[in-house]
Design an enzyme around this catalytic site. Sequence first.
Site, mmCIF file in Angstrom:
data_model
loop_
_atom_site.group_PDB
_atom_site.id
_atom_site.type_symbol
_atom_site.label_atom_id
_atom_site.label_comp_id
_atom_site.label_asym_id
_atom_site.label_seq_id
_atom_site.Cartn_x
_atom_site.Cartn_y
_atom_site.Cartn_z
ATOM 1 N N SER A 7 45.149 17.017 -41.398
ATOM 2 C CA SER A 7 43.698 16.946 -41.162
ATOM 3 C C SER A 7 42.976 17.777 -42.209
ATOM 4 C CB SER A 7 43.362 17.502 -39.780
ATOM 5 O OG SER A 7 41.962 17.660 -39.642
ATOM 6 N N ASN A 22 52.357 11.075 -36.057
ATOM 7 C CA ASN A 22 50.913 10.896 -35.882
ATOM 8 C C ASN A 22 50.390 11.427 -34.550
ATOM 9 O OD1 ASN A 22 48.228 9.371 -36.286
ATOM 10 N ND2 ASN A 22 49.053 8.418 -34.438
ATOM 11 N N TYR A 64 44.090 23.632 -32.808
ATOM 12 C CA TYR A 64 44.227 22.383 -33.570
ATOM 13 C C TYR A 64 44.315 22.688 -35.076
ATOM 14 C CZ TYR A 64 43.068 17.660 -35.250
ATOM 15 O OH TYR A 64 43.079 16.436 -35.880
HETATM 16 N N1 LIG Z 1 40.250 11.059 -35.344
HETATM 17 C C1 LIG Z 1 40.074 11.936 -36.320
HETATM 18 O O1 LIG Z 1 38.937 12.173 -36.777
HETATM 19 C C2 LIG Z 1 41.244 12.652 -36.914
HETATM 20 C C3 LIG Z 1 41.013 13.458 -38.032
HETATM 21 C C4 LIG Z 1 42.080 14.110 -38.614
HETATM 22 C C5 LIG Z 1 43.356 13.974 -38.083
HETATM 23 N N2 LIG Z 1 43.547 13.195 -36.999
HETATM 24 C C6 LIG Z 1 44.907 13.115 -36.468
HETATM 25 O O2 LIG Z 1 45.323 11.774 -36.369
HETATM 26 C C7 LIG Z 1 46.286 11.657 -35.314
HETATM 27 C C8 LIG Z 1 45.882 10.521 -34.393
HETATM 28 O O3 LIG Z 1 44.607 10.833 -33.858
HETATM 29 P P1 LIG Z 1 43.629 9.752 -33.209
HETATM 30 O O4 LIG Z 1 42.284 10.086 -33.690
HETATM 31 O O5 LIG Z 1 44.167 8.390 -33.388
HETATM 32 O O6 LIG Z 1 43.710 10.236 -31.686
HETATM 33 P P2 LIG Z 1 43.925 9.393 -30.348
HETATM 34 O O7 LIG Z 1 43.587 10.336 -29.253
HETATM 35 O O8 LIG Z 1 43.212 8.096 -30.422
HETATM 36 O O9 LIG Z 1 45.493 9.094 -30.371
HETATM 37 C C9 LIG Z 1 46.460 10.099 -30.199
HETATM 38 C C10 LIG Z 1 47.689 9.455 -29.586
HETATM 39 O O10 LIG Z 1 48.699 10.467 -29.452
HETATM 40 C C11 LIG Z 1 49.325 10.251 -28.204
HETATM 41 N N3 LIG Z 1 49.937 11.465 -27.703
HETATM 42 C C12 LIG Z 1 49.315 12.566 -27.217
HETATM 43 N N4 LIG Z 1 50.223 13.443 -26.774
HETATM 44 C C13 LIG Z 1 51.439 12.895 -26.994
HETATM 45 C C14 LIG Z 1 52.755 13.327 -26.729
HETATM 46 N N5 LIG Z 1 52.997 14.514 -26.144
HETATM 47 N N6 LIG Z 1 53.775 12.521 -27.064
HETATM 48 C C15 LIG Z 1 53.549 11.315 -27.652
HETATM 49 N N7 LIG Z 1 52.306 10.852 -27.929
HETATM 50 C C16 LIG Z 1 51.273 11.641 -27.585
HETATM 51 C C17 LIG Z 1 48.202 9.807 -27.274
HETATM 52 O O11 LIG Z 1 48.685 9.178 -26.085
HETATM 53 C C18 LIG Z 1 47.416 8.890 -28.181
HETATM 54 O O12 LIG Z 1 47.865 7.562 -28.100
HETATM 55 C C19 LIG Z 1 46.328 13.028 -34.627
HETATM 56 O O13 LIG Z 1 47.424 13.760 -35.113
HETATM 57 C C20 LIG Z 1 45.040 13.671 -35.070
HETATM 58 O O14 LIG Z 1 45.121 15.068 -35.078
HETATM 59 C C21 LIG Z 1 42.530 12.517 -36.389
#
Ligand SMILES: NC(=O)c1ccc[n+]([C@@H]2O[C@H](COP(=O)([O-])OP(=O)(O)OC[C@H]3O[C@@H](n4cnc5c(N)ncnc54)[C@H](O)[C@@H]3O)[C@@H](O)[C@H]2O)c1
Length: 251
Positions: free
Chosen positions: A145, A92, A159
Amino acid sequence: MRRGFSIEGKRVIVTGAAGGIGQAVARRLAENGARVALLDVARVADATAAFAADLPGDCRAITADVTDPNALAEAFAAVDTAFGGLDGLVNNAGITRAEDVFDITLESWRDVIDINMTGAFLCAKLAMERFRAQGEGGRIVQMGSVVGHQGALKGHLHYSASKSALHGMSRTLARTGAAFGVTVNTVAPGLVRTPLIDTAHGDGAEMAAAVPLGRLAEPSEIAAAVHFLLSDDAGYITGAVIDVNGGMHMR
Ligand SMILES: NC(=O)c1ccc[n+]([C@@H]2O[C@H](COP(=O)([O-])OP(=O)(O)OC[C@H]3O[C@@H](n4cnc5c(N)ncnc54)[C@H](O)[C@@H]3O)[C@@H](O)[C@H]2O)c1
């Protein structure tokens, strides 16, 4: 509250577990009886540990950067010791940046690809090695995504490339894993109310207008799909991309 699909006693690593979706996933799994290792970077170690301590059952925080193979090997070994094995991985962790092709430096390109794509590969490799050795199947869920299908509306080139790659990686891993009872699937969210979306896009109202269901998703709605894919009931689903996008993209 227990919600049906059984994951009782499953040992699962969730990466990016301190973030919006990661926390919701970890909570949903823990509340349904899984033992969860919440993996995130050192910068948020205290917050991750506090969050893990607040979850029901046997949950613990582990610190590793998903781009660091040595730190990941240690983290997965710590989970082996703590849980006595592994049943599932939720890939994730992810970042994005509101940059377009003209602004993206090679360094920024590598940052996003390293975390979103290479990090997922490194974790999947460690999990698959364990699943094959254990001989009891296993589950991988990757966080894709909607942009992995259709590209981003504006910018976020690195991305969207990384998310399309994850969708493809899942399918190939699914074929490999099938030989030893492992399923690999992708959950592809649309717009989810988390810190990532706030920094990437800003105005929620404007974004909601792009969603047929007229609103952003809550992280818990993404967690529900992950829970299902990790459950016994999803044992015949592999290589699938489950869209949780409010109708933003229909295939
Ligand atoms: N929020 C959205 O609208 C959305 C939409 C589609 C996909 N996503 C995907 O869902 C996933 C989670 O996103 P989110 O919205 O919760 O984002 P977020 O920024 O709230 O959380 C992302 C987490 O990843 C951690 N992270 C970043 N770099 C890291 C690394 N090198 N090693 C370990 N952990 C690391 C961060 O510390 C953070 O806790 C991501 O892969 C994102 O691409 C999110």
